[in-house]
Design a protein around this motif. Structure first.
Motif, PDB file in Angstrom:
ATOM      1  N   ASP A   1     -55.325  61.674 -11.608  1.00 48.04           N
ATOM      2  CA  ASP A   1     -55.490  62.265 -12.900  1.00 48.04           C
ATOM      3  C   ASP A   1     -55.431  63.860 -12.920  1.00 48.04           C
ATOM      4  O   ASP A   1     -55.075  64.408 -13.864  1.00 48.04           O
ATOM      5  N   ALA A   2     -55.702  64.497 -11.514  1.00 55.11           N
ATOM      6  CA  ALA A   2     -55.707  65.869 -11.485  1.00 55.11           C
ATOM      7  C   ALA A   2     -54.359  66.296 -10.795  1.00 55.11           C
ATOM      8  O   ALA A   2     -54.045  67.507 -10.847  1.00 55.11           O
ATOM      9  N   ALA A   3     -53.364  65.175 -10.758  1.00 56.35           N
ATOM     10  CA  ALA A   3     -52.133  65.142 -10.202  1.00 56.35           C
ATOM     11  C   ALA A   3     -52.170  66.135  -8.883  1.00 56.35           C
ATOM     12  O   ALA A   3     -51.269  66.756  -8.606  1.00 56.35           O
ATOM     13  N   VAL A   4     -53.061  65.664  -7.993  1.00 52.18           N
ATOM     14  CA  VAL A   4     -53.044  65.992  -6.401  1.00 52.18           C
ATOM     15  C   VAL A   4     -52.842  65.023  -5.648  1.00 52.18           C
ATOM     16  O   VAL A   4     -53.293  63.928  -5.595  1.00 52.18           O
ATOM     17  N   SER A   5     -51.692  65.033  -4.755  1.00 52.27           N
ATOM     18  CA  SER A   5     -51.069  64.462  -4.161  1.00 52.27           C
ATOM     19  C   SER A   5     -51.121  64.872  -2.474  1.00 52.27           C
ATOM     20  O   SER A   5     -51.290  65.932  -2.317  1.00 52.27           O
ATOM     21  N   MET A   6     -50.865  63.885  -1.450  1.00 49.64           N
ATOM     22  CA  MET A   6     -50.510  64.123  -0.106  1.00 49.64           C
ATOM     23  C   MET A   6     -49.158  64.104   0.030  1.00 49.64           C
ATOM     24  O   MET A   6     -48.900  62.638  -0.096  1.00 49.64           O
ATOM     25  N   HIS A   7     -48.331  64.749   0.333  1.00 50.05           N
ATOM     26  CA  HIS A   7     -47.057  64.593   0.399  1.00 50.05           C
ATOM     27  C   HIS A   7     -46.207  65.364   1.724  1.00 50.05           C
ATOM     28  O   HIS A   7     -46.770  66.433   2.115  1.00 50.05           O
ATOM     29  N   ARG A   8     -44.922  65.343   1.906  1.00 49.03           N
ATOM     30  CA  ARG A   8     -44.189  66.059   2.746  1.00 49.03           C
ATOM     31  C   ARG A   8     -44.133  67.440   2.097  1.00 49.03           C
ATOM     32  O   ARG A   8     -43.972  67.787   0.936  1.00 49.03           O
ATOM     33  N   VAL A   9     -44.065  68.558   2.888  1.00 51.71           N
ATOM     34  CA  VAL A   9     -43.830  69.840   2.670  1.00 51.71           C
ATOM     35  C   VAL A   9     -42.730  70.167   1.613  1.00 51.71           C
ATOM     36  O   VAL A   9     -41.583  69.535   1.811  1.00 51.71           O
ATOM     37  N   LEU A  10     -42.972  70.959   0.635  1.00 50.47           N
ATOM     38  CA  LEU A  10     -41.933  71.330  -0.540  1.00 50.47           C
ATOM     39  C   LEU A  10     -41.128  72.495   0.173  1.00 50.47           C
ATOM     40  O   LEU A  10     -41.928  73.581   0.241  1.00 50.47           O
ATOM     41  N   THR A  11     -39.970  72.474   0.129  1.00 49.30           N
ATOM     42  CA  THR A  11     -39.077  73.712   0.398  1.00 49.30           C
ATOM     43  C   THR A  11     -38.162  74.126  -0.609  1.00 49.30           C
ATOM     44  O   THR A  11     -37.289  74.712  -0.332  1.00 49.30           O
ATOM     45  N   THR A  12     -38.645  73.709  -1.949  1.00 47.85           N
ATOM     46  CA  THR A  12     -37.578  73.960  -2.958  1.00 47.85           C
ATOM     47  C   THR A  12     -37.538  75.564  -3.390  1.00 47.85           C
ATOM     48  O   THR A  12     -36.616  76.107  -3.874  1.00 47.85           O
ATOM     49  N   ASP A  13     -38.603  76.185  -3.005  1.00 45.79           N
ATOM     50  CA  ASP A  13     -38.626  77.538  -3.660  1.00 45.79           C
ATOM     51  C   ASP A  13     -38.611  78.456  -2.248  1.00 45.79           C
ATOM     52  O   ASP A  13     -39.837  78.693  -1.570  1.00 45.79           O
ATOM     53  N   PRO A  14     -37.608  79.021  -1.427  1.00 43.27           N
ATOM     54  CA  PRO A  14     -37.431  79.689  -0.396  1.00 43.27           C
ATOM     55  C   PRO A  14     -38.482  80.866  -0.341  1.00 43.27           C
ATOM     56  O   PRO A  14     -38.990  81.233   0.855  1.00 43.27           O
ATOM     57  N   SER A  15     -38.549  81.483  -1.469  1.00 46.26           N
ATOM     58  CA  SER A  15     -39.630  82.638  -1.392  1.00 46.26           C
ATOM     59  C   SER A  15     -40.942  82.223  -1.024  1.00 46.26           C
ATOM     60  O   SER A  15     -41.938  83.089  -0.352  1.00 46.26           O
ATOM     61  N   GLU A  16     -41.477  81.090  -1.002  1.00 44.27           N
ATOM     62  CA  GLU A  16     -42.789  80.651  -0.684  1.00 44.27           C
ATOM     63  C   GLU A  16     -43.068  80.644   0.792  1.00 44.27           C
ATOM     64  O   GLU A  16     -43.940  80.544   1.366  1.00 44.27           O
ATOM     65  N   ARG A  17     -41.881  80.219   1.434  1.00 45.58           N
ATOM     66  CA  ARG A  17     -41.862  80.139   2.899  1.00 45.58           C
ATOM     67  C   ARG A  17     -42.995  79.240   3.371  1.00 45.58           C
ATOM     68  O   ARG A  17     -43.745  79.372   4.402  1.00 45.58           O
ATOM     69  N   ARG A  18     -42.840  78.176   2.856  1.00 48.64           N
ATOM     70  CA  ARG A  18     -43.804  77.148   3.379  1.00 48.64           C
ATOM     71  C   ARG A  18     -43.699  76.497   4.608  1.00 48.64           C
ATOM     72  O   ARG A  18     -44.814  76.343   5.234  1.00 48.64           O
ATOM     73  N   LEU A  19     -42.467  76.361   4.981  1.00 50.43           N
ATOM     74  CA  LEU A  19     -42.207  76.101   6.458  1.00 50.43           C
ATOM     75  C   LEU A  19     -43.103  76.960   7.537  1.00 50.43           C
ATOM     76  O   LEU A  19     -43.653  76.815   8.633  1.00 50.43           O
TER      77      LEU A  19
END
Length: 239
Positions: free
Chosen positions: A158-176
């Motif tokens: 309901d809160a739209a919170v999940s556990m998933h593979r890291v998202l890398t769609t926005d390079p500026s976030e430098r998630r990796l």
């Protein structure tokens, strides 16, 4: 509720065949066993079951929580995961409370343990910075798919919170790069979802939650863990 709204870019999608989970375990936050749920003989003999972390050295609160889960059988014989928000780390255990893997994780950028009512129905652009929290609590895992057809493990649907593979769609976030950082503060970047390395997700998360009934414990960062879970220190359990 409009189920088409996507949060954290991908954290919304189909939820199929998961109503059975409600019959498998109590809803999040509903089950709070106390010392009475543990065999008195176990207290007398010191035979309380504890979590097996192997060679991993968790923080004291994560260890206390894992030991309580094992001793009280709060996981109801299912695989489970513990999300240590202060350390931005996820631990995965099998049904016998044996550690199967752990990894740094990206969590909600905002500090706090609660979600705003109705936040899961909002467009992502309308989620304010202070609302980007990863909620604390006990959640029955729900497997599903996101808008791209990728499998995820829902923590709080309901809160739209999940556990998933890291998202890398926005390079500026430098998630990796953030995942690789030794600083837990660097790993606070998401809108609330729990991002994990792809290899860890494939090797440990998918197998652990392949069957219904898995439980995810998200540790709080603004309240005591015993207040949130009704847990106790197994080493000091009442006799």
């Amino acid at each position: 509720m409009n189920r088409a709204v996507i949060r954290d870019e991908l954290c919304r999608g189909l939820l199929g065949g998961l109503a059975l989970l409600a019959l498998t375990l109590p809803p999040a936050g509903a089950y709070r066993p106390d010392a009475a749920s543990v065999s008195p003989a176990a207290h007398r003999t010191g035979a309380l079951r504890r979590a097996d972390f192997g060679r991993v050295a968790p923080g004291p609160e994560a260890r206390e929580l894992a030991d309580w889960i094992a001793a009280s059988n709060d996981n109801a014989g299912a695989a489970f995961a513990i999300v240590d928000k202060r350390e931005a780390t996820v631990f995965v255990f099998d049904a016998q409370a044996r550690h199967r893997g752990s990894s740094p994780a990206l969590l909600g950028s905002a500090r706090g343990d609660d979600t705003v009512e109705g936040i899961g129905t909002r467009p992502i652009a309308l989620v304010r910075p202070e609302e980007r929290t990863t909620p604390a609590g006990r959640f029955v895992a729900e497997r599903g798919r996101n808008a791209r057809g990728e499998d995820v493990v829902w923590v709080d649907y309901d809160a739209a919170v999940s556990m998933h593979r890291v998202l890398t769609t926005d390079p500026s976030e430098r998630r990796l790069q953030r995942l690789a950082s030794p600083s837990a503060d660097d790993r606070r970047i998401s809108y609330g979802c729990i991002n994990l390395p792809v290899a860890f997700y494939e090797a440990h998360v998918r197998p652990a939650f392949a069957q219904p009934g898995g439980v995810i414990y998200v540790m709080p960062e603004s309240r005591p863990i015993r207040q949130v879970f009704g847990s106790y220190d197994v080493g000091a359990a009442p006799r």
